[in-house]
Design a protein around this motif. Structure first.
Motif: not given
Length: 97
Positions: A1-8, A36-46, A58-65
């Motif tokens: 699994m890959i965690r994909h984090l983004v801060l804006f 459909p690739e997203l196995t976990f998804w959440e996003c919100a304001w600080n 944004i805090n998300s996860a996908v299976e692989d690269t």
């Protein structure tokens, strides 16, 4: 699994209640239901006002690269990111877990 984090970070002079910013946030919130690739998804304001804090996350996860690549290239993701390019900068971290 890959965690994909983004801060804006909103650009100077940009407020989160502006219609274009609210539209950008809504566009990202909708991605969890359409990519459909997203196995976990959440996003919100600080919720804190510390000077070093970013504004939106944004805090998300996908299976692989391969899934991460498909997510990044997905037209809805590209459209949402294009909106944010107009009023924010961001940092990203992708890691395996």
């Amino acid at each position: 699994m890959i965690r994909h984090l983004v801060l804006f970070k909103l650009n100077d002079g940009v407020e989160r209640d502006e219609p274009r910013v609210q539209a950008g946030a809504a566009a990202f919130k909708a991605l969890g239901d359409v990519i459909p690739e997203l196995t976990f998804w959440e996003c919100a304001w600080n919720i804190t006002d510390r000077p070093i804090a970013y504004d939106f996350a944004i805090n998300s996860a996908v299976e692989d690269t391969d899934a991460l690549k498909r997510y990044i290239e997905h037209p809805d993701h590209q459209a949402a990111a294009a909106q944010w390019r107009e009023f924010a900068t961001w940092v990203i971290a992708d890691y395996e877990f």
